[in-house]
Design an enzyme around this catalytic site. Structure first.
Site, PDB file in Angstrom:
ATOM      1  N   CYS A  81     -14.035 -20.578  -9.312  1.00  0.00           N
ATOM      2  CA  CYS A  81     -14.925 -20.730 -10.360  1.00  0.00           C
ATOM      3  C   CYS A  81     -14.790 -22.024 -11.163  1.00  0.00           C
ATOM      4  CB  CYS A  81     -13.945 -19.563 -11.413  1.00  0.00           C
ATOM      5  SG  CYS A  81     -15.135 -19.235 -12.812  1.00  0.00           S
ATOM      6  N   HIS A 175     -14.170 -14.573  -8.383  1.00  0.00           N
ATOM      7  CA  HIS A 175     -12.681 -14.640  -8.404  1.00  0.00           C
ATOM      8  C   HIS A 175     -12.094 -13.955  -7.191  1.00  0.00           C
ATOM      9  CE1 HIS A 175     -11.875 -16.673 -12.237  1.00  0.00           C
ATOM     10  NE2 HIS A 175     -13.232 -16.082 -12.523  1.00  0.00           N
ATOM     11  N   GLU A 177      -9.152 -13.215  -6.324  1.00  0.00           N
ATOM     12  CA  GLU A 177      -7.942 -13.067  -6.738  1.00  0.00           C
ATOM     13  C   GLU A 177      -8.164 -11.457  -7.527  1.00  0.00           C
ATOM     14  OE1 GLU A 177      -9.303 -15.440  -8.023  1.00  0.00           O
ATOM     15  OE2 GLU A 177      -8.727 -15.962  -9.949  1.00  0.00           O
TER      16      GLU A 177
END
Lengths: 199, 246, 402, 376
Positions: A81, A175, A177
């Site tokens: 990002c 993202h 994660e």
């Protein structure tokens, strides 16, 4: 145990990126020493905070040089990002700060103002191991003008770069994660197909 | 973008509660266990509303983050409850939560609201508008003088954040009040990217909600705790024409 | 209420906000348990029984050549009322399922044998290898201060596995403890069985996959009989657990007189409890287990019984408080029997009790913390089961009596 | 009625063909040599290996048990000698029918460190079937036997465990040739035991319950066996010492409790057979009146074949103990299925073999034949 370094540009909480890497078999440290950057098997630029804050914390010539030499030596690097945006040359979010310029392109405000939610990746080449996986996007800036790289992907109907790969330096606007099982699958894919890192 | 099925977890004194028309709170359990299961069910995102926030968002969050961080949450989160200063909002985002949920009274301090938007970026903000229909046109809960139409005018047209519309009267019920939803969305016709909440349980209602152009997500509350695999079941039964992450 | 919890008591009943299930108080200080209990006198229970019947009839239709549902049972009172309701009120053909506690009281053996005999239903029982069960119980005693974890883990997973293995999707449970004690849901929510509730509230937050944290040399196969089926299995089989207490006006005291007279159910008087019909089948539930609960949480089974009576308007709060204080500190009985089963002497419980003692410091300072445990090793505290020995002769069920 | 020349097995047992005067069991024992045992043990280990390799659950096999001498012996041998990790499965009697020793022996076996899974048909239906099969063919166990044999393969199929361990091949011990499988160890022909065949659904539902109440009584079909790759294996076939006495000795040394009744009451010579239930004794008595031989003969025949006693010594034991059954067992049985004693004896007389026994009202049938001597 593979070693991963999360580049510390003194902004947001990196716990979720740290947990994501640990869960996928990495021992994780946070730092910005040049030796750390040099030896890390995987360098991650986290995605929290504003372009200005990140750029201001990356002025040190030696660090910039080390980051660029990682790119030239094809060492595995992942920008998430904001981490992806800082790898471009500039961002309209703060025009007078400059990024690392490792990707030959700029970051600008999205045409559709912001993009929040899950999207699939549409690659410019045949990658079917990720075809029915969704990834989480949450951003209002992105890059449209990086074209001279080996692999690119966009997401859904929009045409900004959701993923850019130049050698072993990967920039992703989403993202991993925060993309549950798909995030883990994506990292495994990068390790085996792009970085050749899996032990 | 594809549409999303979200979960609303309402907290009261550090435990998840079942809420019934914003008054009755019944205890469900600790955040950690529900987060774990919702993630396994692949819910698209989780909105946490802390109703018993203290005056220090930092203390409130630190208690919750223990649960969230040491237990590998890899699901997009949003947190709201007592965010009334820029530092509060920045702290929420810095602590690894994707989005901050701004309540109506913080929104009415418009300078503060624009500061937050500028600092964090619109995409990091959910504006939570609980709507009441006390005869006549809908107003914001707790502010009978603040009509929804006035509030709508204050939101910039190309604002990049999302608005969570909760129909107070449907809170905790088994069916949403479609009449109220239609009125509210009509008044705010200039905006889209709405998250609808309040009384969503039956997959038919969820399908109906997601079919509306202005709506990008449905956030389910009490129903989540009532039935096993509610998220998985909903995602299977929803009309296949609706684009969601399956 | 602010985040640093100040523990408050409900104005009507004896529960406090540190109840392990969680407890909220409304603006008048009335707790969520008492609030939801009011529904028992507001809801149309005839209509709700009709709703239940529609639900179960649909399963009866589907399960034409098979059992209609699974009913988890034990030697306790609820089982009689549940099986009576399932067979005679709902007209179903259930399969009764029991996870055998390795140490049953004589009363428990008698009740379970009676239950299996008087109702026309087949019965399945699983007994875990006692060598393993002793190991698990020692682990949960040391780490969670509880004996009951093993039995609950078994009794809440075996029926769900059998549902999957025999393709019987519907499981019918009795009371939803979360609603009955702390009012987690409204009855009208018709809440169903979830593995989250099982892990968090039944198993104190540690399920059979995480028990290894406390004891690394556990072999996973040893406790395979505690495994809860996977989400895929449950979805594929359509397994669903419902609670009768959402559809019937649940009142254990009333139900006790009914099953005692109609089916010959026997309670078991113990030292620490006010009523004798709760959990008589486990010799330690109202004994050592209850004593440890009191040390951990500051309240005990007698509190649960008195709260029930307050809400059913059978006793006022002041008298309840007085009775509670009488029973809370009573010594646990049947300690000797359980110690024998575990292969230790009563004194061996000393260090565990010390570790859970709220005035841990005073005990140490007294230099003689062992005296309290010697008090517990009194012969008169172990007369309970000898009183019921006559039962052994006429009914025998496989399952060790102590 | 002709006796086997070698032992005291009469040819009245249904589906037993003698081969020039010798019963099937004696034939089998005669032509199996000790070295053969080594081969059988190795064969069994190989067969078992095939199953244990592809197991994904915690159990690699299922052992049907009652807690008695055979199952206690088998459980120990399967675990300690074959290295298996069996789930023990028991079809248990109604609580009133289970004896105290029966419950203790199940506990004893569990305490040795096994998971035990019991399935128990509803006592109400069990009792009605007992009464119906007693009144109709003088053998109360004909219906309940179905459940005793069906429970284990049912659970094996439910839990996806393919290997079922069983004790003895009835063909070997009792001379029931219809269960001779492909080889000595294959138990998949157990379904042909005469007690299991010939029990229609209509017969069951005639007691007033619809078909879904008899699930425990249906033995899984051949197709279900094949689809689920179920294989029953007889362990007794490959055990160096397998028999009534040998199993009794080993099991007792491992905690088995015996029947608290003398052989004069139970005809159970060593007090270790079917200890978990007493009415099998009167069933053996009925077998004696029907076919002229009872439990004592079974004991004796095994010992004759193993050379433990001579045929003549066998005759002495059979004369003294065959068909013995104390009144106390008959009383409890009549009370359990609520019939009068007279009704009980009326049924016994109707099924007694009139050629072999003289019947006088009010007394027990009197043997006309001489034990061990052929009789027309």
């Amino acid at each position: 145990m593979k070693k991963a370094l999360i580049l510390d540009y003194k902004i947001g909480n990196i716990t979720s990126v740290g947990t994501f890497l640990r869960e996928n078999g990495y021992s994780v440290t946070l730092g910005c020493e040049t030796t750390e950057i040099k030896n890390a098997e995987l360098l991650v630029l986290p995605g929290v905070g504003s372009f200005k804050m990140a750029a201001d914390n990356l002025q040190d010539k030696k660090i910039i040089h080390e980051l660029k030499s990682r790119h030239l030596n094809n060492k595995a690097t992942l920008g998430i990002c904001l981490g992806f945006q800082i790898l471009t040359k500039t961002s309209s979010e703060s025009p007078d700060s400059n990024g690392l310029g490792i990707f030959n392109g700029t970051t600008t405000r999205l045409k559709e103002f912001s993009r929040i939610g899950w999207g699939k990746l549409i690659f410019n080449q045949k990658i079917n191991s990720l075809k029915d996986h969704y990834f989480y996007f949450n951003h209002s800036y992105g890059s449209y003008d990086i074209i001279d790289t080996s692999m690119r992907a966009c997401s859904g109907q929009s045409d900004y770069n959701a993923l850019v790969a130049s050698g072993s330096t990967i920039g992703v606007q989403f993202h991993p994660e925060r993309s549950q099982k798909s995030g883990n699958k994506f990292l495994k894919w990068l390790e085996s197909e792009v970085w050749g890192l899996n032990d | 973008m594809i549409k999303r099925i979200a979960a609303t977890l309402i907290l009261d004194s550090n435990q998840i509660i079942n809420a019934y028309n914003f008054e009755v709170h019944l205890p469900v359990g600790k955040l950690k266990y529900t987060l774990e299961r919702l993630q396994e069910f692949e819910v698209d995102e989780i909105n946490i509303l802390n109703t018993s926030h203290s005056n220090s968002v930092v203390n409130d969050l630190d208690k919750l983050l223990e649960d969230i961080n040491n237990w590998h949450v890899s699901t997009p989160l949003a947190y709201g409850g007592g965010i009334s200063t820029l530092t509060d909002a920045v702290y929420v985002i810095k602590s690894g939560v994707e989005r901050v949920i701004i309540s109506a009274n913080t929104f009415f301090d418009f300078d503060l609201f624009s500061d937050i938007c500028r600092t964090l970026g619109d995409q990091a903000i959910i504006l939570h508008l609980p709507i009441e229909f006390k005869g006549g046109s809908p107003s914001i809960r707790g502010y009978s003088n603040k009509l929804l139409s006035d509030v709508n005018a204050l939101i910039p047209i190309n604002w990049g954040g999302e608005i969570m519309l909760t129909i107070v009267e449907s809170d905790g019920k088994k069916f949403p009040n479609w009449q109220n939803i239609g009125d509210a969305l009509g008044i705010m016709a200039g905006h889209s990217n709405f998250i609808l909440a309040g009384g969503f349980a039956d997959f038919k209602d969820i399908s109906a909600g997601l079919s509306l152009d202005q709506v990008s997500a449905i956030s389910i509350g009490n129903y989540l705790h009532r039935v096993e695999h509610s998220i998985i079941e909903i995602k299977q039964k929803i009309k296949s024409s609706i684009q969601i992450r399956r | 209420m602010t985040m640093n919890q100040r523990i408050e008591q409900c104005v009507r009943c004896l529960y406090k906000t540190n109840h392990p299930f969680g407890l909220t108080l409304d603006k008048n200080g009335v707790c969520s348990g008492c609030l939801v209990h009011e529904e028992k006198d507001l809801l149309d229970w005839k209509m709700r029984l009709g709703m239940l019947k529609n639900l179960t009839d649909s399963y009866k239709l589907k399960q034409s050549k098979n059992y209609d549902c699974i009913v988890p049972v034990s030697g306790g009172q609820d089982s009689f009322f549940i099986v009576h309701t399932v067979i005679h009120e709902l007209g179903l053909n259930p399969l009764l399922v029991n996870f055998n506690r390795n140490f049953n009281s004589a009363v428990g053996i008698k009740n379970l044998s009676q239950l299996r005999t008087i109702f026309p239903a087949d019965f399945r029982q699983f007994t875990i290898n006692p060598i393993i069960s002793r190991k698990v119980i020692r682990t949960t005693l040391a780490n969670l201060g509880t004996i009951n974890w093993l039995w609950i883990a078994g009794q809440t997973s075996l029926p769900v596995r059998i549902a999957d293995e025999l393709k019987i999707p519907l499981i019918i449970w009795g009371a939803h403890q979360g609603i009955e004690q702390v009012g987690m849901y409204s009855h009208t929510d018709e809440v169903e069985m979830t593995s989250r509730y099982r892990k968090e509230h039944d198993l104190m937050g540690i399920d059979e996959k995480e028990i290894f944290k406390f004891d690394p040399d556990f072999n996973p196969n040893d406790i395979s009989s505690l495994t809860y089926p996977s989400d895929d299995q449950i979805i594929k089989n359509g397994t669903r657990g419902i609670y009768l207490s959402n559809y019937l006006r649940w009142d254990p005291v009333q139900q006790h007189t009914f099953v005692k007279d109609k089916y010959g159910y026997i309670g078991r008087k113990t030292n620490r409890t006010y009523y004798d019909f709760d959990n008589p089948d486990c010799p330690v539930y109202n004994g050592l287990q209850d004593y440890l609960k009191f040390m951990r949480l500051g309240y005990a089974k007698v509190t649960d019984q008195l709260v029930r009576d307050i809400r059913h308007k059978r006793i006022d709060k002041e008298s309840a408080k007085r009775i509670e204080s009488e029973y809370l500190n009573k010594a646990p009985d049947s300690l000797k029997g359980f110690a024998d089963w575990l292969g230790i002497s009563v004194k061996n419980f000393g260090p565990l009790m010390l570790s859970l003692d709220s005035n841990f410091l005073e005990q140490l300072l007294s230099g003689d913390w062992r005296s309290e445990i010697n008090e517990l090793d009194k012969p008169n505290l172990n007369h309970i089961d000898s009183v019921y020995k006559f039962i052994d002769s006429d009914f025998k069920n496989f399952g060790k009596g102590i | 009625m002709k006796y086997c020349l070698n032992c005291l097995q009469p040819d009245t047992r249904p589906s037993t063909e003698f081969l020039d005067g010798i019963c099937p069991a004696c034939n089998f024992v005669n032509n199996s040599q000790v070295w053969d045992l080594q081969v059988r043990t190795e064969t069994l280990k190989k067969i078992v290996k095939e199953f244990t390799n592809k197991v994904n659950g915690p159990y690699d096999s299922i052992l049907g048990i009652s807690g008695g001498k055979d199952s206690t012996r088998l459980a120990i041998w399967a675990r300690d000698f074959l290295g298996l990790n069996p789930l023990l499965v028991s079809v248990t009697y109604p609580p009133q029918q289970l004896t105290k020793q029966g419950a203790d022996n199940l506990n004893n076996l569990t305490e040795m460190g096994f998971d035990v899974y019991t399935t128990s048909p509803s006592p109400i239906i069990w009792k009605k079937l007992m009464k119906k099969s007693f009144l109709e063919n003088g053998n109360w166990a004909k219906s309940t036997e179905l459940a005793l044999f069906a429970g284990v393969p049912q659970i094996a199929i439910e839990m996806g465990i393919e290997l079922i361990l069983w004790g003895e091949n009835p063909a070997l011990q009792l001379g029931a040739s219809e269960t001779i499988g492909k080889t000595g160890w294959d138990g998949n022909q157990l379904r042909n035991m005469n007690t299991l065949s010939g029990m229609s659904t209509e017969w069951l539902t005639s007691i007033g319950f619809s078909e879904e109440y008899f699930i425990p009584y249906f033995y899984p079909s051949r197709e279900e066996f094949e689809d689920n790759k179920i294989q029953i294996v007889f362990l007794g076939w490959a055990m160096r010492t397998w028999g009534l006495l040998e199993n009794g000795v080993v099991a007792s040394l491992n905690g088995l409790s015996s029947r608290n009744a003398s052989a004069f009451e139970s005809s159970d010579l060593i007090g270790l057979t079917s200890v978990d239930e007493d009415w099998v004794i009167l069933n053996q008595m009925i077998k004696y009146y029907k076919y002229g031989f009872g439990r004592a003969t079974d004991y004796v025949n095994e010992w004759i074949r193993k050379g433990k006693i001579t045929r003549d010594e066998g005759v002495e034991l059979v004369v003294k103990f065959d068909g013995v059954c104390s009144d106390k067992y008959i009383l409890t049985f009549c009370e359990f299925i609520s019939i009068t004693k007279n009704k009980f004896w009326e049924i016994i007389y109707s099924h007694t073999n009139k050629d072999l026994f003289k019947i006088e009202q009010g007394t027990r049938p009197v043997r006309k034949f001489e034990v061990g001597v052929d009789f027309e």
